[in-house]
Design a protein around this motif. Structure first.
Motif, PDB file in Angstrom:
ATOM      1  N   GLN A   2      50.950  35.564  -8.018  1.00 40.64           N
ATOM      2  CA  GLN A   2      52.018  34.732  -7.464  1.00 40.64           C
ATOM      3  C   GLN A   2      53.388  35.138  -8.014  1.00 40.64           C
ATOM      4  OE1 GLN A   2      52.685  32.881  -5.133  1.00 40.64           O
ATOM      5  NE2 GLN A   2      53.728  30.982  -5.634  1.00 40.64           N
ATOM      6  N   GLN A   3      53.458  35.549  -9.261  1.00 45.99           N
ATOM      7  CA  GLN A   3      54.743  35.990  -9.813  1.00 45.99           C
ATOM      8  C   GLN A   3      55.286  37.168  -9.008  1.00 45.99           C
ATOM      9  OE1 GLN A   3      52.828  36.395 -13.772  1.00 45.99           O
ATOM     10  NE2 GLN A   3      54.691  35.435 -14.543  1.00 45.99           N
ATOM     11  N   ALA A   4      54.417  38.120  -8.711  1.00 46.65           N
ATOM     12  CA  ALA A   4      54.842  39.290  -7.944  1.00 46.65           C
ATOM     13  C   ALA A   4      55.177  38.904  -6.508  1.00 46.65           C
ATOM     14  CB  ALA A   4      53.752  40.351  -7.968  1.00 46.65           C
ATOM     15  N   ILE A   6      56.347  36.091  -5.421  1.00 49.42           N
ATOM     16  CA  ILE A   6      57.653  35.416  -5.401  1.00 49.42           C
ATOM     17  C   ILE A   6      58.766  36.459  -5.386  1.00 49.42           C
ATOM     18  CG2 ILE A   6      59.237  33.985  -6.751  1.00 49.42           C
ATOM     19  CD1 ILE A   6      56.764  32.410  -7.757  1.00 49.42           C
ATOM     20  N   GLY A   7      58.653  37.463  -6.240  1.00 47.66           N
ATOM     21  CA  GLY A   7      59.680  38.502  -6.299  1.00 47.66           C
ATOM     22  C   GLY A   7      59.862  39.197  -4.956  1.00 47.66           C
ATOM     23  N   LEU A   8      58.756  39.492  -4.306  1.00 40.83           N
ATOM     24  CA  LEU A   8      58.815  40.212  -3.035  1.00 40.83           C
ATOM     25  C   LEU A   8      59.140  39.287  -1.855  1.00 40.83           C
ATOM     26  CD1 LEU A   8      55.727  42.603  -3.389  1.00 40.83           C
ATOM     27  CD2 LEU A   8      58.149  43.208  -3.613  1.00 40.83           C
ATOM     28  N   GLY A   9      59.193  37.985  -2.113  1.00 47.78           N
ATOM     29  CA  GLY A   9      59.402  37.054  -1.004  1.00 47.78           C
ATOM     30  C   GLY A   9      58.218  37.028  -0.052  1.00 47.78           C
ATOM     31  N   GLU A 272      52.224  43.415  -8.495  1.00 49.30           N
ATOM     32  CA  GLU A 272      53.146  43.829  -7.435  1.00 49.30           C
ATOM     33  C   GLU A 272      52.577  45.040  -6.697  1.00 49.30           C
ATOM     34  OE1 GLU A 272      57.254  44.607  -8.528  1.00 49.30           O
ATOM     35  OE2 GLU A 272      57.546  45.770  -6.695  1.00 49.30           O
ATOM     36  N   ARG A 276      51.864  45.440  -2.748  1.00 51.88           N
ATOM     37  CA  ARG A 276      52.486  46.508  -1.949  1.00 51.88           C
ATOM     38  C   ARG A 276      51.417  47.334  -1.254  1.00 51.88           C
ATOM     39  NH1 ARG A 276      57.914  48.096  -5.403  1.00 51.88           N
ATOM     40  NH2 ARG A 276      57.936  49.940  -4.051  1.00 51.88           N
ATOM     41  N   LEU A 279      49.611  45.392   1.577  1.00 49.22           N
ATOM     42  CA  LEU A 279      50.553  45.138   2.678  1.00 49.22           C
ATOM     43  C   LEU A 279      51.012  46.430   3.339  1.00 49.22           C
ATOM     44  CD1 LEU A 279      52.673  42.333   0.973  1.00 49.22           C
ATOM     45  CD2 LEU A 279      51.150  42.056   2.952  1.00 49.22           C
ATOM     46  N   LEU A 281      52.944  48.629   2.131  1.00 51.23           N
ATOM     47  CA  LEU A 281      54.314  48.970   1.760  1.00 51.23           C
ATOM     48  C   LEU A 281      54.270  50.200   0.855  1.00 51.23           C
ATOM     49  CD1 LEU A 281      55.677  45.407   0.868  1.00 51.23           C
ATOM     50  CD2 LEU A 281      56.371  46.816   2.824  1.00 51.23           C
TER      51      LEU A 281
END
Lengths: 365, 365
Positions: A2-4, A6-9, A272, A276, A279, A281
């Motif tokens: 969840q921390q990651a 949040i950063g990525l929106g 994160e 990525r 997803l 990314l």
């Protein structure tokens, strides 16, 4: 994760078994339900762009059903099955010519005896999936012990894998990320210190590991990620033998304990990176931000509450990064970890070890 | 702040105005209500160990009421009022002998004329609290303009502060944290690039700032934190004059845009530091993890959705750290930021600027 997110929106939703599961405590919109109930899984997947995991226990067949229904399951069941089923893992890695300990699937007394004759006792028996009596790994000293384990397993319908007991000097972990379109990134190879089968500390990069050995470990991990079609993070736990070779021990297709150092110690942390990757990314830079990073797990012991220990730990060493999981404290349970960025292994280990020991209540002064 | 709270295992609850406010999207248990309704504030504070803020708009009187009722308000209203009321701020800083531009509270035509005679036109008028017509700052070229602003302000009951227009070479920000028992920590002094009054970029540490000037800026910030009794993060925005001196521009008593670099660029990010400070935990190490860190804000422009731009930004530069806030995109609105760790200012600025420009839709190739 969840921390990651949040950063990525990125909007993360979790399927949790209980409302007080750690993940459920830190994000809205949690669905409570069992991950081995196909209807629950279908309902949960509805509206998700991508489905991913923080453990390997979702039944492979159900993941195939979800995939057939159009859900983007990452890693997909054809990859994940190799982290779920140790027998399939050994078969596949051997087919690929990757370095494994001697192994055999064992179903009879003769199988056990043949394997003993081939590699000698003691050797290791593992449940290919799950286990029984809370255990999934047994070291057997002789044929009689092996037969006992087999009998217990047979009763419960558990399939067994036999593996040679590797004489190793230390354990390594090679983590890579891979995305659906095939981009991959390899983190530095790390050393993990295991005590009683539980990871206690991780040293980054693996101290004194020759570059050729590190490159070989990374090559093995990248090959597995590619050949098995892994998406997301892959951890390949390895034994380093006295002659410097590496043998594959276990696979995990998710962010892994051996990669927690990266949350503070790398430009892109493993959570994160996992997001990525699943997803699709582009992957992030894996460079460490300090010459040495050390992670120490906090295992529950005497303290019912860890928070009061923060004052000492943070005052003693303002550079220690504390990560607690919001889990209830039980003896031996992984309830958190600490990361330390340092310049020498000795210093960073001492700092991380002190903080972890104090948080669990091992040091009371 | 939720990212930092998760790491520390601290349970964060938020009072949000709307269910789709960014903070409400990333944590459970959000209470929806107005921060200028005392009953709402009382209800929200019930059961909180500590109450803190991400803006300055909670009425000072209500915070006094909460404090009287036993709520731990951090920063407390006696400190926070200096971030809420620019007149009180100037009075207090001047009493403390800290460097401010020439200033005066102005309530009459004579006040305006006297101030113009003292410092010359143009000068600056500021609403001490809030503002009107969506503005709180006016640069006035002559007495007639000043009178117009005063008339508008008087009509709305807004008090005005006059300040000399400082000829400055650049803007600096000195951030410190302070805990209730008096521990304090000073981050490196940074340079912020403002365009049309909006922070666009932050360079860490402030390039070419002599050590003596950096120490003086930190001393000013630490003095303010101590003398005003600040708890939590304090940002002191400053002007650097052509002769190298610093003059205080504004105060913010919360994590601040000029400190977003620390989320990836320092051992302890400002959000974790704020939590540690208001919880009276020992403060964390403020050391940067790279020789240079650059932050660039992403301001809304043409793209209705930022996510599709991730592919380019992340592929172009795997080291860029993206932070998006889950806000709807509106032209000029701060919707996110990027951080870059680098070795030279020029390179890091170019990388951060490209990423921010692409995310907002300024570059389409």
């Amino acid at each position: 994760m969840q921390q990651a997110a949040i950063g990525l929106g990125v909007n993360l939703r979790v399927l949790a078994q209980r409302p007080d599961d750690p993940a459920a405590l830190v994000m809205p919109g949690t669905m409570i339900g069992d991950h081995d109930d196909l209807d629950v899984l279908r309902k949960f997947a509805d509206g998700c762009d991508v489905l991913t995991f923080d453990h390997e226990h979702v039944p492979t067949d159900y993941l195939h059903e979800l995939e057939a229904a159009g859900v983007a399951v990452r890693p997909g069941p054809d990859a994940l099955v190799h982290a779920q089923d140790k027998g399939k893992m050994r078969q596949k890695l051997t087919e690929l010519g990757l370095p494994c300990p001697a192994w055999a699937l064992v179903a009879t007394r003769d199988d056990l005896a043949d394997f003993g004759a081939a590699v000698g006792f003691p050797y290791v028996l593992k449940a290919t999936r799950g286990g029984y009596d809370g255990r999934g790994v047994w070291v057997v000293d002789d044929l009689a012990e092996a037969e006992d384990v087999l009998a217990g397993a047979a009763e419960r319908g558990v399939t067994l894998l036999a593996e040679a007991k590797v004489p190793f000097v230390r354990e390594l972990s090679a983590q890579v990320a891979r995305s659906p379109h095939g981009q991959a990134a390899a983190y530095p190879v790390v050393e993990s210190l295991q005590i009683d089968g539980i990871c206690r500390e991780v040293y980054v990069p693996a101290p004194g590991l020759p570059e050729s050995a590190a490159l070989e470990a990374q090559r093995v991990a990248l090959t597995i990620a590619k050949e098995l079609g892994v998406t997301g993070m892959l951890a390949v736990e390895m034994f380093q033998t006295p002659d410097g070779e590496v043998l594959i021990n276990e696979l995990a297709m998710r962010p892994h304990n051996s990669g927690h150092w990266s949350m503070d110690g790398a430009v892109t942390g493993q959570f994160e990176q996992h997001l990525r990757a699943v997803l699709d990314l582009p992957l992030g830079e894996v460079r460490p931000v300090a010459p040495v990073v050390v992670m120490a797990n906090v295992l529950g012991l005497d303290l019912p509450e860890v928070y009061p220990a923060y004052k000492h730990v943070m005052a003693h060493d303002p550079g220690v990064k504390v990560h607690m999981y919001g889990k209830g404290v039980k003896p031996g349970r992984k309830i958190g970890h600490v990361n330390v960025l340092g310049t020498t292994v000795g210093d960073a280990v001492e700092r991380a070890r002190h903080a972890a020991a104090y948080l669990r209540g091992e040091i009371d002064e």
